[in-house]
Design an enzyme around this catalytic site. Structure first.
Site, short mmCIF file in Angstrom:
data_model
loop_
_atom_site.label_atom_id
_atom_site.label_comp_id
_atom_site.label_asym_id
_atom_site.label_seq_id
_atom_site.Cartn_x
_atom_site.Cartn_y
_atom_site.Cartn_z
N LYS A 1 6.34 -1.59 1.90
CA LYS A 1 5.22 -1.34 2.61
C LYS A 1 3.81 -2.27 2.37
O LYS A 1 3.33 -2.06 1.69
CB LYS A 1 4.85 0.22 2.00
CG LYS A 1 4.16 1.18 2.94
CD LYS A 1 4.06 2.53 2.31
CE LYS A 1 3.11 3.39 3.31
NZ LYS A 1 3.13 3.31 4.78
N ARG B 1 8.16 4.35 -4.59
CA ARG B 1 8.26 3.52 -3.47
C ARG B 1 7.48 2.21 -3.62
O ARG B 1 7.61 1.23 -3.54
CB ARG B 1 8.07 4.28 -2.18
CG ARG B 1 8.22 3.20 -1.11
CD ARG B 1 8.16 3.75 0.10
NE ARG B 1 6.71 4.52 0.35
CZ ARG B 1 6.41 5.48 1.50
NH1 ARG B 1 7.16 5.81 2.40
NH2 ARG B 1 5.06 5.88 1.56
N TYR C 1 0.83 -1.19 0.04
CA TYR C 1 -0.10 0.10 0.00
C TYR C 1 0.95 1.16 0.11
O TYR C 1 2.16 1.30 -0.01
CB TYR C 1 -0.88 0.06 1.22
CG TYR C 1 -0.62 0.21 2.52
CD1 TYR C 1 0.40 -0.56 3.18
CD2 TYR C 1 -0.61 1.59 3.03
CE1 TYR C 1 0.83 -0.32 4.42
CE2 TYR C 1 -0.12 1.99 4.42
CZ TYR C 1 0.95 0.90 5.06
OH TYR C 1 1.37 1.31 6.22
N ARG D 1 -7.50 -20.62 -1.69
CA ARG D 1 -6.31 -20.33 -0.58
C ARG D 1 -5.34 -21.35 -0.78
O ARG D 1 -5.61 -22.41 -0.17
CB ARG D 1 -7.01 -20.31 0.93
CG ARG D 1 -6.12 -19.80 1.92
CD ARG D 1 -6.78 -19.92 3.28
NE ARG D 1 -5.70 -19.46 4.11
CZ ARG D 1 -4.91 -20.33 4.77
NH1 ARG D 1 -4.69 -21.55 4.13
NH2 ARG D 1 -3.96 -19.91 5.40
N HIS E 1 -0.90 -21.21 -0.42
CA HIS E 1 0.03 -20.23 -0.11
C HIS E 1 1.04 -19.79 -1.33
O HIS E 1 1.05 -18.59 -1.47
CB HIS E 1 0.90 -20.66 0.98
CG HIS E 1 0.55 -20.68 2.30
ND1 HIS E 1 -0.46 -21.45 2.70
CD2 HIS E 1 0.89 -20.05 3.45
CE1 HIS E 1 -0.77 -21.52 3.99
NE2 HIS E 1 -0.05 -20.46 4.41
N LEU F 1 11.10 1.61 7.07
CA LEU F 1 10.40 2.14 5.82
C LEU F 1 11.28 3.35 5.12
O LEU F 1 11.11 4.31 5.89
CB LEU F 1 8.91 2.34 5.95
CG LEU F 1 8.22 2.44 4.78
CD1 LEU F 1 7.68 1.35 3.93
CD2 LEU F 1 6.98 3.49 5.05
N GLU G 1 12.47 2.80 13.75
CA GLU G 1 11.65 3.78 13.53
C GLU G 1 10.59 3.65 14.41
O GLU G 1 10.46 2.57 15.51
CB GLU G 1 11.20 3.74 12.10
CG GLU G 1 10.71 2.32 11.69
CD GLU G 1 10.18 2.08 10.25
OE1 GLU G 1 9.84 3.12 9.62
OE2 GLU G 1 9.99 0.87 9.97
N1 PDD Z 1 2.86 5.14 7.61
N2 PDD Z 1 7.52 3.80 8.89
C1 PDD Z 1 6.33 3.16 8.84
C2 PDD Z 1 6.32 1.68 9.63
C3 PDD Z 1 5.18 3.71 8.38
O1 PDD Z 1 4.08 2.83 8.53
C4 PDD Z 1 5.20 5.15 7.83
C5 PDD Z 1 3.81 5.63 7.43
C6 PDD Z 1 6.34 5.77 7.87
C7 PDD Z 1 6.36 7.06 7.26
O2 PDD Z 1 6.36 7.05 5.90
P1 PDD Z 1 5.98 8.04 4.98
O3 PDD Z 1 6.57 9.52 5.43
O4 PDD Z 1 6.12 7.77 3.84
O5 PDD Z 1 4.44 8.36 5.21
C8 PDD Z 1 7.38 5.17 8.53
C9 PDD Z 1 1.47 5.45 7.04
C10 PDD Z 1 1.14 6.95 6.99
C11 PDD Z 1 0.33 4.54 7.38
O6 PDD Z 1 0.88 3.48 7.63
O7 PDD Z 1 -0.75 5.12 7.61
#
Ligand code: PDD
Length: 288
Positions: free
Chosen positions: A148, A53, A34, A101, A103, A204, A180
């Site tokens: 992501k 990304r 996503y 379903r 894997h 991320l 993070e």
């Molecule tokens: N999340 N690290 C993680 C684990 C995140 O889920 C996010 C953002 C970030 C920051 O990335 P960015 O600056 O590109 O938004 C870092 C989004 C906002 C979410 O899951 O809703």
């Protein structure tokens, strides 16, 4: 009833008329990726960077991107416009489609493509004025955090643990190194030097993070991308968290203890201002 316009597999339709088959691999396996893209004044923020990304996340899970960046941009802009433009948070998700379903990957199954957009809730004034609280927790996630992925169970559990402790975010530690937040990137400031962990498989590559470093570079603010541990985090003059939806948040309490002087610090004030200027330039059409 929700009549917001969403995009699902080639169609624009009201959200309450958008359905996905129960055997969608996003539902049964969390098999998808996503993006969250903010829009200011109806303009998508750092769209190229978000789409690049997305390419990397798709490559990371071996799912083909079904559309060109031009096509993505067209669809995303239409969703934003149909929902009244202005300040929005766009959510985009691709899954490996629906199939019995198993894997292993299904053959010749088209991906599910979904986009929605909601009003972007501005960060509460009190949080900007006083900062937020965070707790440190062990990073229990997998080893591909640069993807992501929609499978966010560890992130959800960690964030909830922070909320249960009266904090707003969990700051994660893997093998003694800070990575993070549960849904944000992390920065510290010491003697005016900004530090953030270097990119790699354990965090991320945040779009907001990159912009902060870009703004620092163009304004001659010193920064370093390097690892640090809990001790350095606890000793920091300032801690910030960054994300598309919350921008840059100052952390003034860590594990119940005061960070620095207990107020958003001067480096945060400066970078927050630069970030707001950048948003204004985007709305005015001065930057892409
Ligand atoms: N999340 N690290 C993680 C684990 C995140 O889920 C996010 C953002 C970030 C920051 O990335 P960015 O600056 O590109 O938004 C870092 C989004 C906002 C979410 O899951 O809703």
């Amino acid at each position: 009833m929700n009549t917001d316009t969403v995009y699902l597999n080639g169609k624009f339709l009201p959200q309450d008329q958008a359905f996905v088959p129960v055997m969608d691999r996003g539902f049964v396996f969390g098999d998808g990726v996503y993006e969250v893209i903010p829009a200011y004044g109806g303009r998508l923020f750092r769209l190229d960077e978000h789409l690049r990304r997305l390419d990397d996340s798709l490559a990371g899970i071996r799912l083909n991107n079904p559309m060109s960046h031009t096509k993505w941009a067209k669809i995303l802009k239409r969703v934003v416009n149909e929902n009244g433009a202005g300040e929005q948070s766009v959510y985009l998700q691709l899954t490996r489609g629906h199939a019995p379903r198993e894997h292993g990957f299904p053959q010749n199954t088209p991906p599910t493509v979904f986009i929605s957009s909601n009003p972007l809730t501005p960060v509460a004034e009190a949080q900007l004025k006083n900062g937020i609280a965070a707790i440190s927790l062990e990073d229990i996630r997998w080893k591909h955090c640069h993807i992501k992925a929609i499978s966010l169970l560890p992130n959800i559990l960690l964030r909830q643990q922070a909320i249960d402790a009266g904090a707003q975010e969990a700051i994660l530690i893997r093998d003694g190194q800070v990575t993070e937040g549960a849904a944000s990137n992390l920065f510290i400031v010491n003697d005016g030097l900004i530090k953030t962990p270097a990119k790699g498989p354990f965090l991320l590559p945040g779009i907001t993070r990159d912009l902060i470093l870009e703004l620092a570079a163009t304004n001659n603010i010193k920064y370093q991308e390097s690892s640090f541990g809990l001790n350095e985090l606890q000793q920091a003059d300032e801690i910030w968290l960054s994300s598309s939806t919350k921008e840059i948040l100052p952390v003034t309490k860590l594990d119940g203890k005061t960070v620095g002087r207990g107020q958003p610090g001067p480096a945060w004030q400066q970078i927050h201002q630069l970030y707001q200027n950048y948003k204004r330039a985007l709305i005015a059409g001065d930057v892409e």
